[in-house]
Design a protein around this motif. Structure first.
Motif, mmCIF file in Angstrom:
data_model
loop_
_atom_site.group_PDB
_atom_site.id
_atom_site.type_symbol
_atom_site.label_atom_id
_atom_site.label_comp_id
_atom_site.label_asym_id
_atom_site.label_seq_id
_atom_site.Cartn_x
_atom_site.Cartn_y
_atom_site.Cartn_z
ATOM 1 N N GLN A 99 0.970 -1.200 0.095
ATOM 2 C CA GLN A 99 -0.115 0.006 0.087
ATOM 3 C C GLN A 99 0.917 1.079 0.154
ATOM 4 N N PHE A 100 2.081 1.231 0.761
ATOM 5 C CA PHE A 100 2.780 2.369 0.718
ATOM 6 C C PHE A 100 3.449 2.639 -0.791
ATOM 7 N N ASN A 101 3.874 1.527 -1.387
ATOM 8 C CA ASN A 101 4.547 1.692 -2.774
ATOM 9 C C ASN A 101 3.270 2.126 -3.543
ATOM 10 N N ARG A 102 2.301 1.663 -3.425
ATOM 11 C CA ARG A 102 1.220 2.279 -4.558
ATOM 12 C C ARG A 102 1.003 3.637 -4.223
ATOM 13 N N ALA A 103 0.985 4.161 -3.097
ATOM 14 C CA ALA A 103 0.819 5.466 -2.590
ATOM 15 C C ALA A 103 1.727 6.331 -3.331
ATOM 16 N N VAL A 104 3.086 5.847 -3.100
ATOM 17 C CA VAL A 104 4.217 6.701 -3.527
ATOM 18 C C VAL A 104 4.184 6.764 -5.158
ATOM 19 N N SER A 105 3.698 5.623 -5.937
ATOM 20 C CA SER A 105 3.717 5.940 -7.031
ATOM 21 C C SER A 105 2.607 6.738 -7.639
ATOM 22 N N ARG A 106 1.451 6.863 -6.745
ATOM 23 C CA ARG A 106 0.119 7.739 -7.245
ATOM 24 C C ARG A 106 0.664 9.246 -7.121
ATOM 25 N N VAL A 107 1.588 9.531 -6.018
ATOM 26 C CA VAL A 107 2.222 10.809 -5.813
ATOM 27 C C VAL A 107 3.222 11.179 -7.016
ATOM 28 N N GLU A 138 -0.078 17.479 -10.354
ATOM 29 C CA GLU A 138 -0.143 18.370 -9.427
ATOM 30 C C GLU A 138 1.069 18.262 -8.351
ATOM 31 N N CYS A 139 1.181 17.136 -7.930
ATOM 32 C CA CYS A 139 2.265 16.807 -6.911
ATOM 33 C C CYS A 139 3.362 16.913 -7.547
ATOM 34 N N LEU A 140 3.760 16.572 -8.545
ATOM 35 C CA LEU A 140 4.990 17.258 -9.361
ATOM 36 C C LEU A 140 5.405 18.643 -9.421
ATOM 37 N N ALA A 141 4.530 19.356 -9.529
ATOM 38 C CA ALA A 141 4.409 20.821 -9.564
ATOM 39 C C ALA A 141 4.853 21.390 -8.202
ATOM 40 N N LEU A 142 4.460 20.594 -6.984
ATOM 41 C CA LEU A 142 5.153 21.269 -5.900
ATOM 42 C C LEU A 142 6.349 20.370 -5.464
ATOM 43 N N LEU A 143 6.645 19.303 -5.932
ATOM 44 C CA LEU A 143 7.889 18.653 -5.396
ATOM 45 C C LEU A 143 8.963 18.714 -6.393
ATOM 46 N N GLY A 144 8.641 18.572 -7.571
ATOM 47 C CA GLY A 144 9.676 18.561 -8.722
ATOM 48 C C GLY A 144 9.880 17.270 -9.317
ATOM 49 N N ASP A 145 11.087 17.013 -9.912
ATOM 50 C CA ASP A 145 11.140 15.971 -10.811
ATOM 51 C C ASP A 145 10.815 14.458 -10.021
ATOM 52 N N SER A 146 10.217 13.613 -10.490
ATOM 53 C CA SER A 146 9.573 12.381 -9.781
ATOM 54 C C SER A 146 10.976 11.536 -9.602
ATOM 55 N N LYS A 147 12.036 11.455 -10.401
ATOM 56 C CA LYS A 147 12.968 10.710 -10.095
ATOM 57 C C LYS A 147 13.735 10.957 -8.838
ATOM 58 N N GLN A 148 13.495 12.551 -8.513
ATOM 59 C CA GLN A 148 14.333 12.733 -7.336
ATOM 60 C C GLN A 148 13.490 12.757 -5.882
ATOM 61 N N ILE A 149 12.339 12.468 -6.051
ATOM 62 C CA ILE A 149 11.249 12.110 -4.923
ATOM 63 C C ILE A 149 11.742 11.245 -3.923
ATOM 64 N N VAL A 179 7.298 12.896 1.951
ATOM 65 C CA VAL A 179 8.189 12.831 0.589
ATOM 66 C C VAL A 179 8.892 14.082 0.710
ATOM 67 N N SER A 180 10.022 14.118 -0.060
ATOM 68 C CA SER A 180 10.941 15.018 -0.206
ATOM 69 C C SER A 180 11.452 15.207 -1.751
ATOM 70 N N GLY A 181 11.126 16.248 -2.313
ATOM 71 C CA GLY A 181 11.829 16.545 -3.688
ATOM 72 C C GLY A 181 12.724 17.687 -3.797
ATOM 73 N N PRO A 182 13.074 17.914 -5.143
ATOM 74 C CA PRO A 182 14.095 19.103 -5.238
ATOM 75 C C PRO A 182 13.432 20.483 -4.982
ATOM 76 N N LEU A 183 12.188 20.560 -5.056
ATOM 77 C CA LEU A 183 11.224 21.778 -4.571
ATOM 78 C C LEU A 183 11.092 21.913 -3.241
ATOM 79 N N ASN A 184 10.229 21.003 -2.876
ATOM 80 C CA ASN A 184 9.634 21.229 -1.505
ATOM 81 C C ASN A 184 9.427 19.775 -0.799
ATOM 82 N N ASP A 185 9.181 19.985 0.565
ATOM 83 C CA ASP A 185 8.992 18.592 1.159
ATOM 84 C C ASP A 185 7.429 18.831 1.683
#
Length: 239
Positions: free
Chosen positions: A116-124, A129-140, A177-183
Motif C-alpha cells: 500500500q505504501f508503494n502504491r501511494a508513492v507511485s500515485r504521488v 499536481e504533486c510534481l508541480a510542488l515537489l519537482g522531478d519524480s526521479k528525485q522524490i 516525501v522530499s523533492g528538489p522543490l519542496n517537502d
C-alpha cells in the motif's frame, strides 16, 4: 606288535609306584608344569582386561550404545536428551513459520502495508499536481518519521489498522516525501468493507507547507457531490 592294553596299564602303574618311591622328584616337574600353565593364563587375563564402558548422561550421550545395553538411569538420560532436542527443533520451526508469516502479511501480501505504501508513492509520483510542488519524480524520496538524531535512520511508516462497529477495516498511513522543490506529507486512508478482500481509497492527499492540499482521492467530497447532484431536480436544488 604292540603290547596288549592290560600290559601297558600294568607298566604305567609300576612307573607311578617308582616315581612315588623316589620322593616325588619325578612328579614335581609334572605338577610345576601344570601350575605354570595355570599362572600364565591368569597373567594373560590380567594383561587384557575387558574395557569398562562409561555411563552416559544427558550431555555425553552420542547414540552409539544400543538402547538394550543401557541401564534405567541411562535410558532416562537419553530420553531427556531426545525430548530436549525435539523441543529445540519444534521451537525453531515455530519461529521460522512466524517470521515467514510476518514477512508475507507485512511485505508480500497484496494488501500489506508495504504494498500500500508503494502504491501511494507511485500515485504521488504520477500526479502532475504533486510534481508541480515537489519537482522531478526521479528525485522524490519517500520515508517514515524523521528522528532528531542525524545518526539514526528514518523510522518506519506510521500505520494503524482498526475495525469500526460495522466490521469495516480502516488502514491509515502517513509518510514524508522530499523533492528538489519542496517537502511534504502524504495522508492515506484506506477502507476494506466487511466481506471484501481489497482496500479502497477513502483519502489520498499531499500537504505541502504554504500550498493548498492536493487531493488524489477524496471519498467524502465525491459523496457530497453525488448527494448534491441527486438533490437537484429540474435545475432546482432541494435541501
Amino acid at each position: 606288535m604292540n603290547p596288549p592294553i592290560q600290559l601297558r596299564s600294568l607298566r604305567s602303574a609300576s612307573r607311578l609306584v617308582r616315581l612315588s618311591r623316589d620322593g616325588g622328584r619325578a612328579a614335581t616337574p609334572f605338577l610345576t608344569r601344570y601350575n605354570h600353565y595355570a599362572t600364565q593364563s591368569s597373567l594373560d587375563s590380567s594383561k587384557n582386561p575387558q574395557p569398562k564402558r562409561k555411563s552416559i548422561t544427558v550431555t555425553t550421550d552420542d547414540g552409539r550404545i544400543k538402547w538394550g545395553q543401557l541401564s534405567r538411569g541411562e535410558k532416562a538420560a537419553r530420553a531427556t536428551q531426545q525430548s530436549v532436542n525435539f523441543l529445540v527443533i519444534l521451537a525453531g520451526a515455530v519461529m521460522t513459520c512466524g517470521v515467514f508469516t510476518f514477512l508475507y502479511l507485512d511485505v508480500f501480501a497484496p494488501n500489506s502495508k508495504t504494498n500500500q505504501f508503494n502504491r501511494a508513492v507511485s500515485r504521488v509520483k504520477n500526479s502532475e499536481e504533486c510534481l508541480a510542488l515537489l519537482g522531478d519524480s526521479k528525485q522524490i524520496r519517500a520515508y517514515g518519521e524523521t528522528s532528531w538524531n542525524k545518526w539514526t535512520r528514518n523510522r518506519p511508516i506510521s500505520t494503524t489498522i482498526k475495525k469500526d462497529r460495522k466490521g469495516n477495516e480502516h488502514m491509515r498511513m502517513n509518510f514524508h516525501v522530499s523533492g528538489p522543490l519542496n517537502d511534504g506529507v502524504v495522508l492515506v486512508h484506506l477502507v476494506k468493507l466487511a466481506g471484501q478482500h481489497d482496500y479502497e481509497y477513502h483519502l489520498l492527499a499531499l500537504d505541502v507547507r504554504g500550498h493548498h492540499r492536493v487531493y488524489l482521492e477524496n471519498a467524502n467530497a465525491a459523496k457530497k457531490a453525488a448527494a448534491k447532484a441527486r438533490s437537484t431536480i429540474f435545475g432546482i436544488q432541494w435541501r
